[in-house]
Design a protein around this motif. Sequence first.
Motif, short mmCIF file in Angstrom:
data_model
loop_
_atom_site.label_atom_id
_atom_site.label_comp_id
_atom_site.label_asym_id
_atom_site.label_seq_id
_atom_site.Cartn_x
_atom_site.Cartn_y
_atom_site.Cartn_z
N GLY A 63 0.81 -1.21 0.00
CA GLY A 63 0.00 0.00 0.00
C GLY A 63 0.84 1.26 0.00
N LEU A 64 1.92 1.26 0.77
CA LEU A 64 2.79 2.43 0.83
C LEU A 64 3.42 2.72 -0.53
CD1 LEU A 64 4.41 4.58 2.50
CD2 LEU A 64 6.19 2.83 2.70
N VAL A 139 2.22 -7.44 -6.11
CA VAL A 139 2.10 -8.67 -5.33
C VAL A 139 2.66 -9.86 -6.12
CG1 VAL A 139 0.48 -10.31 -4.30
CG2 VAL A 139 0.17 -7.85 -3.96
N ARG A 140 2.38 -9.91 -7.41
CA ARG A 140 2.90 -11.01 -8.23
C ARG A 140 4.43 -10.99 -8.27
NH1 ARG A 140 -1.86 -9.65 -12.20
NH2 ARG A 140 -3.35 -11.29 -11.66
N LEU A 141 5.01 -9.81 -8.29
CA LEU A 141 6.48 -9.74 -8.22
C LEU A 141 6.97 -10.26 -6.88
CD1 LEU A 141 7.58 -6.41 -9.95
CD2 LEU A 141 7.31 -8.68 -10.92
N LEU A 142 6.25 -9.95 -5.81
CA LEU A 142 6.64 -10.48 -4.50
C LEU A 142 6.57 -12.00 -4.50
CD1 LEU A 142 4.83 -7.89 -2.22
CD2 LEU A 142 7.30 -8.27 -2.34
N HIS A 143 5.56 -12.57 -5.14
CA HIS A 143 5.49 -14.03 -5.26
C HIS A 143 6.76 -14.56 -5.92
CE1 HIS A 143 0.79 -13.95 -5.25
NE2 HIS A 143 1.29 -13.96 -4.02
N ALA A 144 7.26 -13.83 -6.91
CA ALA A 144 8.42 -14.30 -7.67
C ALA A 144 9.72 -14.22 -6.89
CB ALA A 144 8.54 -13.52 -8.98
N VAL A 145 9.84 -13.20 -6.02
CA VAL A 145 11.14 -12.97 -5.39
C VAL A 145 11.25 -13.49 -3.96
CG1 VAL A 145 11.53 -10.91 -6.80
CG2 VAL A 145 10.59 -10.65 -4.48
N LEU A 146 10.11 -13.75 -3.29
CA LEU A 146 10.17 -14.16 -1.89
C LEU A 146 10.59 -15.62 -1.78
CD1 LEU A 146 7.06 -12.40 -0.28
CD2 LEU A 146 9.48 -12.00 0.27
N PRO A 249 -7.62 -4.84 2.70
CA PRO A 249 -7.70 -3.57 1.97
C PRO A 249 -7.76 -2.34 2.87
CG PRO A 249 -9.09 -5.20 0.91
CD PRO A 249 -8.62 -5.81 2.21
N ASP A 250 -8.47 -2.44 3.99
CA ASP A 250 -8.50 -1.31 4.92
C ASP A 250 -7.13 -1.08 5.56
OD1 ASP A 250 -11.15 -0.75 4.46
OD2 ASP A 250 -11.86 -1.99 6.13
N LEU A 251 -6.38 -2.15 5.76
CA LEU A 251 -5.04 -2.03 6.34
C LEU A 251 -4.07 -1.40 5.34
CD1 LEU A 251 -2.87 -2.66 8.51
CD2 LEU A 251 -2.69 -4.94 7.48
N SER A 252 -4.11 -1.85 4.10
CA SER A 252 -3.15 -1.39 3.09
C SER A 252 -3.55 -0.06 2.44
CB SER A 252 -2.99 -2.46 2.01
OG SER A 252 -4.21 -2.62 1.27
N ASP A 255 -6.99 -1.11 -3.18
CA ASP A 255 -7.65 -2.24 -3.80
C ASP A 255 -6.67 -2.80 -4.82
OD1 ASP A 255 -9.07 -3.89 -5.64
OD2 ASP A 255 -10.96 -2.90 -5.11
N LEU A 256 -6.39 -4.08 -4.76
CA LEU A 256 -5.34 -4.66 -5.59
C LEU A 256 -5.58 -4.51 -7.08
CD1 LEU A 256 -4.27 -7.97 -3.83
CD2 LEU A 256 -3.15 -5.75 -3.79
N ASP A 257 -6.82 -4.33 -7.51
CA ASP A 257 -7.11 -4.31 -8.94
C ASP A 257 -7.43 -2.93 -9.47
OD1 ASP A 257 -6.81 -7.12 -9.45
OD2 ASP A 257 -8.61 -7.43 -8.26
N THR A 258 -7.13 -1.88 -8.70
CA THR A 258 -7.35 -0.53 -9.18
C THR A 258 -6.00 0.15 -9.43
OG1 THR A 258 -7.40 0.41 -6.95
CG2 THR A 258 -9.49 -0.31 -7.90
N ARG A 259 -6.04 1.14 -10.28
CA ARG A 259 -4.82 1.87 -10.60
C ARG A 259 -4.56 2.95 -9.56
NH1 ARG A 259 -2.70 1.10 -15.69
NH2 ARG A 259 -3.90 -0.28 -17.03
#
Length: 259
Positions: A63-64, A139-146, A249-252, A255-259
Motif C-alpha cells: 500500500g505504501l 504482489v505477483r512480483l513479490l510471489h516471484a522474489v520471496l 484492503p483497509d489495512l493497506s 484495492d489490488l485491482d485498481t490503478r
Amino acid sequence: MHPLHFQSSKEQGINVHRYLPGTRTAVTRHWPGLFQDWPPGPTPFTEYAVNNNNMEEVAVYTGLVWRLTAGLARYAIPTYYRDEAALALGREPVLVDWEYDIEAEDPHAVRDNGFVPGRSTTDTSRAGLFALSTPRDLVRLLHAVLLDATSEITVFAVAPGQARLEDLAAALSGASRPSLPLVIRDEDVFVDLTIGSDIDYYDAITVASHTDLRPRLDELANDFARRIETYETRVASLSDVGAFLGAVPDLSGIDLDTR
C-alpha cells in the motif's frame, strides 16, 4: 514513533528517506490464522504475499509503495528473479543492464550499493524492467522474489509515456554504471523494497526523489498508523481466511485491482 518512521537525508544531492524497522514490524498484533492451515482457494499469500514469516507488514508495504507513487507510471526490477517474474506477470520485461542493490543485514542501517550489473537465474548479465498496471502486479512480483533469505524489488515511478520509458531503459543500460540522481528526474519517485526472511536479514524501504517527499511520507505514516491501530483492534475477531482477506484492503489502503 509512527509504525512507519523514515529517516531523511541528502545523498548525492537528492532526497533519500529510509524505513528501517529492524526487529519491530509495522504491524505488531498478527492474525492467529497465519499460523494455521489454510483451506483451498484464495489465501493470504496468493492475494497479498502474506505468510507466517512475512506477515501483514507486506500488505502495508504494498500500500505504501502504490500510494506514494500515485499519478506516475510504475516500472519495477525484481532482483535476480526476472524469469520467475515474467511467468508470474504473464509478460516479458524490457531488458536492462543494471539493477539496484541494497543489503539489509543490520537492524539500524543498510549498505546501499547503488546500481550493480543485472542478473537473473538464467542470464548473468541482464535484469528485467516490468510495467506495473495495478497493485496486484506488485504482489505477483513479490510471489516471484520471496524465495531467499532476502528479497528485493526496485520501483521507478516516472512520468507516463513511451518516451520516458525508453529514456529510463536507456539510463539503465550500457557499459557505464548509472547514477541514481541522473536516472530519476523532476517528480520521479524511486522506491526500493527489501524484505528479509531469514535470521539476520531485515526489511528496508528506501525512497529517493529530487522532490522533498517528507510531507507526503509523514501524511502516509499518519494514515497508516490509524489503519494499523484499527486493524490490530479487530484482528483477534477475524474468524477465517475470508474475513482476513476482507480486512486487508483497509489495512493497506488500496484495492489490488485498481490503478
